[in-house]
Design an enzyme around this catalytic site. Structure first.
Site, PDB file in Angstrom:
ATOM      1  N   TRP A 216       9.778   6.218  -1.094  1.00  0.00           N
ATOM      2  CA  TRP A 216       9.087   5.867   0.148  1.00  0.00           C
ATOM      3  C   TRP A 216       7.571   5.916  -0.054  1.00  0.00           C
ATOM      4  CZ3 TRP A 216       5.491   8.426   3.110  1.00  0.00           C
ATOM      5  CH2 TRP A 216       5.234   7.925   4.384  1.00  0.00           C
ATOM      6  N   HIS A 217       7.130   6.882  -0.873  1.00  0.00           N
ATOM      7  CA  HIS A 217       5.692   7.039  -1.045  1.00  0.00           C
ATOM      8  C   HIS A 217       5.072   5.902  -1.848  1.00  0.00           C
ATOM      9  CE1 HIS A 217       6.451  11.129   0.390  1.00  0.00           C
ATOM     10  NE2 HIS A 217       5.167  11.210   0.624  1.00  0.00           N
ATOM     11  N   GLY A 218       5.803   5.314  -2.755  1.00  0.00           N
ATOM     12  CA  GLY A 218       5.192   4.235  -3.513  1.00  0.00           C
ATOM     13  C   GLY A 218       6.164   3.607  -4.486  1.00  0.00           C
TER      14      GLY A 218
END
Length: 435
Positions: A282-284
Site C-alpha cells: 500500500w505504501h509504494g
C-alpha cells in the site's frame, strides 16, 4: 506523485461509483448486495492498480520474461501517481463496506458524500476516516467555539514545529547519507537511520496534527493517528500507536475478514504476515516497501512465539524490576523498528542491504553536519521531553494548557521563535503525500 488537474476526474469517478453503490447496496439483498460491493471495490482497487501498480507489475513481468528468454509485449506507461490516491480510495472503500455490513446508512445527499471523500484537511494524507465518525458531522451545525479554535491552533502549531524544525532539519542529514550510501560509513548510516525514524514520525504525525487541528478549528473531530509510538514496549504495541487510522483499517476490513486470530495457529501467522505484506505494498510500488511490510509481519509472529515459549522461562528465572524490563523492551522495539525503516527509506533493495552491511561493519569516520545535527537534536530532545511527560506524568497538565497565561504564551512564543529561526523552509513536501 503529482497534482494534475485532470486527475480530479479520477476522484469524481470513484465518488460517483461509490455514491450509487452505497444506495444500491442498502436496497439490495443477498448475492445482488454483494455484487454492488464488489463493483465498488473493483472500481477503487482498479484505479489504484492502474495508477500505482501498473508499471511495477509490468516491470517485474518484463524481468521474469527476460530471464526466460522472452520479450514483454506490454508497454511501460508514463503514469504520474495522483496525490493522496491511496488515502481517499481507502476512505471511500470504508464507506461502502460499512454500508454493506449495515453499520452505516447510505448517504443520499451527493454533496455530503463528496465532501466525506474530499474533506480538505485529510484528503491527501489522512487520517483515513470512517463514515460513522465523519459523515454525520457534515449535518451538524458548527457554532463559534473559542476554546475549540484555540485547541485546534495549538495542535497545528505543534504540527508545524515537528515538520519544519525536526523532520525537515533531520532530512538534510538523512538525504545526504541515504542518497549515496556507498560514499558513507556504517556509523554515519546508523545515525542517519535513527534520524530517519524521527524524521518520518515528525513529518507524518506533524501533518496529522495540522490536519486534525485545522478540522477542529472548523468544528470537526478527526480520529487520532499517532499516540507516542516510540514509547511502545513491543512491535505489536507500536502498530497500535503508529498510523492508527491505517492500522485499524487493515484490521477491520482485511485481517478480521480473513479470520483474524480465531483460526488455526499457522493460519493466524499467515493472516498477520499477509496483512503486513499488503500494508507494505500500500505504501509504494517497490520491493523495498514489500520487504518492510514482511519484516514487520515477521516481527509480530516471532513476538507471539516468544511470549508463549521464552517469556515464561525468563520471568521464572530472572526477577528483574518492571521498570528495567519495560525500558529494555522499549529500546529493543525502537531498534527493530529502525532496522525496518532502512528498507522503507532506501531507494532500492540493493541499497538497503549495502546500508545494513556497512552498519554492521561499523567502521570509518563520521560525516558531521554540525549545524544540522545540533538543531535537529534540539528538536528531538524537545519532542522526547514532551512525549515522556505526556506518557508518564499524565496528572501534570500540558504546558499548552497551563492555567497561567504567562506560561501558555511563553510556550507559544518559544515554538514560533524556534520555527522561524531554525525551521527549514525549502518547500519540501510531506513524505506521505507520495502514497
Amino acid at each position: 506523485m503529482a497534482f494534475v488537474p485532470v486527475y480530479i476526474l479520477i476522484l469524481f469517478f470513484t465518488i460517483i461509483i461509490d455514491y450509487f453503490a452505497g444506495i444500491f447496496i442498502e436496497q439490495a439483498e443477498g448475492v445482488r448486495k454483494r455484487k454492488f460491493l464488489i463493483i465498488s471495490l473493483v472500481a477503487n482497487i482498479g484505479v489504484l492498480a492502474v495508477f500505482k501498480y501498473y508499471n511495477f507489475l509490468n516491470d517485474n513481468l518484463t524481468f521474469l520474461l527476460y530471464g526466460a528468454g522472452f520479450k514483454n509485449p506490454i508497454p511501460h506507461l508514463s503514469i504520474l501517481l495522483p496525490i493522496g490516491l491511496s488515502f481517499h480510495t481507502f476512505q471511500a472503500m470504508s464507506y461502502t463496506i460499512e454500508v454493506y455490513r449495515g453499520h452505516e446508512k447510505a448517504e443520499r445527499n451527493f454533496g455530503i458524500y463528496a465532501l466525506y471523500v474530499m474533506f480538505y484537511p485529510q484528503l491527501v494524507a489522512g487520517p483515513i476516516e470512517r463514515p460513522q465518525n465523519l459523515l454525520h458531522q457534515f449535518r451538524t451545525e458548527h457554532t463559534f467555539d473559542y476554546d475549540r479554535i484555540v485547541s485546534g491552533l495549538r495542535l497545528m502549531l505543534w504540527g508545524f514545529f515537528k515538520k519544519l524544525v525536526i523532520a525537515d532539519r533531520l532530512a538534510i542529514y538523512v538525504n545526504a547519507a541515504y542518497g549515496q550510501p556507498d560514499q558513507h560509513t556504517g556509523l554515519t548510516l546508523a545515525i542517519a537511520t535513527v534520524f530517519f525514524a524521527f524524521q518520518i514520525y515528525c513529518d507524518f504525525s506533524g501533518y496529522s496534527d495540522i490536519a486534525i487541528g485545522a478540522a477542529r478549528v472548523m468544528g470537526f473531530d478527526l480520529m487520532k493517528n499517532f499516540n507516542r509510538p516510540y514509547l511502545s514496549s513491543s512491535v505489536s504495541e507500536f502498530w497500535k500507536r503508529w498510523h492508527i487510522s491505517l492500522s485499524t483499517w487493515f484490521t477491520d476490513y482485511l485481517y478480521i475478514s480473513m479470520g483474524g486470530n480465531r483460526v488455526s495457529i499457522p493460519r493466524w501467522y499467515f493472516n498477520l504476515f499477509f496483512v503486513f505484506l499488503v500494508s507494505g505494498l500500500w505504501h509504494g510500488a517497490n520491493w523495498t516497501y514489500v520487504i518492510w511490510g514482511a519484516l514487520n509481519g515477521l516481527y509480530l509472529i516471532f513476538a507471539i512465539i516468544r511470549r508463549k515459549y521464552a517469556d515464561p522461562l525468563i520471568n521464572k528465572n530472572l526477577a528483574l524490576p518492571d521498570s528495567l524490563v519495560k525500558t529494555f523492551n522499549i529500546l529493543v522495539t525502537f531498534i527493530l523498528i529502525c532496522f525496518s525503516w532502512i528498507f522503507f527509506r532506501a531507494a532500492t533493495v540493493q541499497d538497503a542491504f549495502l546500508i545494513i552491511r556497512k552498519i554492521f561493519e561499523f567502521k570509518g569516520p563520521l560525516f558531521v553536519d554540525f549545524t544540522m545535527m545540533f538543531y535537529g537534536l534540539i528538536g528531538v530532545l524537545f519532542l522526547l521531553g514532551r512525549e515522556i511527560k505526556h506518557e508518564y506524568f499524565k496528572d501534570s497538565p500540558p504546558l499548552f494548557e497551563h492555567k497561567s497565561p504567562v506560561v501558555r504564551y511563553s510556550v507559544y512564543i518559544v515554538l514560533i521563535t524556534l520555527i522561524l529561526l531554525i525551521g527549514v523552509f525549502d518547500g519540501s513536501q510531506f513524505i506521505y503525500f507520495q502514497f
